[in-house]
Design a protein around this motif. Structure first.
Motif, PDB file in Angstrom:
ATOM      1  N   ALA A  20       0.827  -1.205   0.000  1.00  0.00           N
ATOM      2  CA  ALA A  20       0.000   0.000   0.000  1.00  0.00           C
ATOM      3  C   ALA A  20       0.863   1.258   0.000  1.00  0.00           C
ATOM      4  O   ALA A  20       0.563   2.236  -0.703  1.00  0.00           O
ATOM      5  CB  ALA A  20      -0.928  -0.008   1.208  1.00  0.00           C
ATOM      6  N   LYS A  21       1.924   1.251   0.779  1.00  0.00           N
ATOM      7  CA  LYS A  21       2.820   2.410   0.839  1.00  0.00           C
ATOM      8  C   LYS A  21       3.527   2.625  -0.496  1.00  0.00           C
ATOM      9  O   LYS A  21       3.702   3.772  -0.945  1.00  0.00           O
ATOM     10  CB  LYS A  21       3.845   2.225   1.957  1.00  0.00           C
ATOM     11  CG  LYS A  21       3.258   2.289   3.352  1.00  0.00           C
ATOM     12  CD  LYS A  21       2.648   3.661   3.626  1.00  0.00           C
ATOM     13  CE  LYS A  21       2.025   3.747   4.999  1.00  0.00           C
ATOM     14  NZ  LYS A  21       1.409   5.075   5.252  1.00  0.00           N
ATOM     15  N   LEU A  22       3.930   1.551  -1.143  1.00  0.00           N
ATOM     16  CA  LEU A  22       4.599   1.670  -2.446  1.00  0.00           C
ATOM     17  C   LEU A  22       3.619   2.155  -3.513  1.00  0.00           C
ATOM     18  O   LEU A  22       3.968   2.969  -4.376  1.00  0.00           O
ATOM     19  CB  LEU A  22       5.189   0.319  -2.846  1.00  0.00           C
ATOM     20  CG  LEU A  22       6.407  -0.136  -2.047  1.00  0.00           C
ATOM     21  CD1 LEU A  22       6.739  -1.586  -2.354  1.00  0.00           C
ATOM     22  CD2 LEU A  22       7.606   0.754  -2.349  1.00  0.00           C
ATOM     23  N   ARG A  23       2.398   1.673  -3.446  1.00  0.00           N
ATOM     24  CA  ARG A  23       1.373   2.104  -4.411  1.00  0.00           C
ATOM     25  C   ARG A  23       1.092   3.603  -4.249  1.00  0.00           C
ATOM     26  O   ARG A  23       0.979   4.339  -5.238  1.00  0.00           O
ATOM     27  CB  ARG A  23       0.106   1.280  -4.192  1.00  0.00           C
ATOM     28  CG  ARG A  23      -0.892   1.355  -5.334  1.00  0.00           C
ATOM     29  CD  ARG A  23      -2.027   0.354  -5.142  1.00  0.00           C
ATOM     30  NE  ARG A  23      -1.546  -1.021  -5.240  1.00  0.00           N
ATOM     31  CZ  ARG A  23      -1.469  -1.870  -4.207  1.00  0.00           C
ATOM     32  NH1 ARG A  23      -1.846  -1.476  -3.003  1.00  0.00           N
ATOM     33  NH2 ARG A  23      -1.034  -3.089  -4.397  1.00  0.00           N
ATOM     34  N   GLN A  24       0.997   4.049  -3.001  1.00  0.00           N
ATOM     35  CA  GLN A  24       0.783   5.471  -2.729  1.00  0.00           C
ATOM     36  C   GLN A  24       1.969   6.299  -3.216  1.00  0.00           C
ATOM     37  O   GLN A  24       1.792   7.381  -3.794  1.00  0.00           O
ATOM     38  CB  GLN A  24       0.583   5.683  -1.230  1.00  0.00           C
ATOM     39  CG  GLN A  24       0.383   7.137  -0.833  1.00  0.00           C
ATOM     40  CD  GLN A  24       0.255   7.290   0.676  1.00  0.00           C
ATOM     41  OE1 GLN A  24       0.210   6.317   1.420  1.00  0.00           O
ATOM     42  NE2 GLN A  24       0.211   8.531   1.139  1.00  0.00           N
ATOM     43  N   ARG A  25       3.165   5.783  -3.013  1.00  0.00           N
ATOM     44  CA  ARG A  25       4.380   6.481  -3.451  1.00  0.00           C
ATOM     45  C   ARG A  25       4.403   6.644  -4.968  1.00  0.00           C
ATOM     46  O   ARG A  25       4.766   7.709  -5.482  1.00  0.00           O
ATOM     47  CB  ARG A  25       5.606   5.687  -2.986  1.00  0.00           C
ATOM     48  CG  ARG A  25       6.943   6.155  -3.509  1.00  0.00           C
ATOM     49  CD  ARG A  25       7.320   7.495  -2.967  1.00  0.00           C
ATOM     50  NE  ARG A  25       8.689   7.842  -3.334  1.00  0.00           N
ATOM     51  CZ  ARG A  25       9.191   9.048  -3.220  1.00  0.00           C
ATOM     52  NH1 ARG A  25       8.455  10.042  -2.748  1.00  0.00           N
ATOM     53  NH2 ARG A  25      10.433   9.287  -3.568  1.00  0.00           N
TER      54      ARG A  25
END
Length: 255
Positions: A20-25
């Protein structure tokens, strides 16, 4: 290079968090072309942290270049490190507990004898000193940034501000003899040879040892991530690696 399937005993919640954090990034960057999906990049980073696989092996397994593997892992580690709690947040958590356990551990690094600041006389090896706070049950609550292995535990605790923060929060803290002189709320066993201690002092030391032994669970939790058992990266990256592992552990254990 031969490629074979491998496993990593990491919870699915950790994978979902990092994905999720990578997708947001990626949405923030606005870049559309990536060699791996966010989920595969997260799996790449977790495999590196959990199993300690070098970048060349990871690159071969995921079908990407070694430089790309390094860049993807570095990005993931930085995102995770930013999620790790600060000492003040850990102190607020500690204030809800009867007491906390404090200990220091050495993360071995591949340095030569000439690198004296990283040499720990106590452990007879080179490494980085990391201070750990654990709850009464031995659950890992917080881990400090990494200092040279030659740094003494009590000095490291003062440098990070651990003693002052715990004193301000009024949290009793159990520690070993390496924290002699810390004062405040830090409790250590009586010093001296066993045969010279009084019966009461021996009883106190036995009780203290039983309580403090649980901190080893927190140390084992940190070092269950095999990358931290023998670091072969730049010493400047150790702090982010420790914080990334801490964030993953707290996310997996449902902090």
């Amino acid at each position: 290079m031969l490629v074979c399937p491998s496993g990593a005993d990491v919870s699915s919640s950790a994978l979902r968090l990092l994905s999720a954090k990578l997708r947001q990034r990626r949405r923030e960057l606005g870049t559309r072309w990536w060699r791996l999906s966010p989920g595969r990049q997260a799996l790449l980073a977790l495999a590196h942290l959990r199993n300690g696989h070098p970048y060349a092996q990871l690159a071969a397994g995921f079908g990407i270049g070694t430089t790309t593997a390094y860049r993807y892992v570095t990005e993931a580690v930085e995102l995770l490190a930013a999620l790790a709690p600060a000492l003040a947040e850990a102190a607020r958590t500690a204030s809800t507990k009867a007491f906390v356990l404090l200990d220091g551990t050495l993360l071995p690094i591949d340095r030569i004898a000439a690198d004296r600041p990283f040499s720990s006389g106590r452990h007879k090896k080179h490494g980085r000193n990391v201070q750990i706070l654990a709850g009464p049950s031995g659950r890992l609550l917080w881990a400090s940034s990494a200092l040279p292995g030659a740094v003494h535990d009590v000095w490291a605790a003062r440098e990070h501000g651990i003693i002052a923060v715990l004193a301000e929060a009024g949290v009793p803290c159990w520690a070993d003899k390496g924290y002699r002189g810390a004062g405040s709320t830090v409790r250590i066993p009586y010093r001296g040879r066993w045969e010279t201690l009084s019966r009461g002092q021996k009883a106190v030391n036995r009780s203290h040892a039983e309580i403090r032994a649980l901190v080893e669970q927190a140390v084992a939790t940190l070092k269950s991530w095999r990358l931290l058992r023998k670091l072969r990266c730049s010493t400047t990256r150790v702090t982010n690696l420790v914080r990334a592992v801490l964030a993953l552990h707290l996310a997996s254990s449902g902090r």
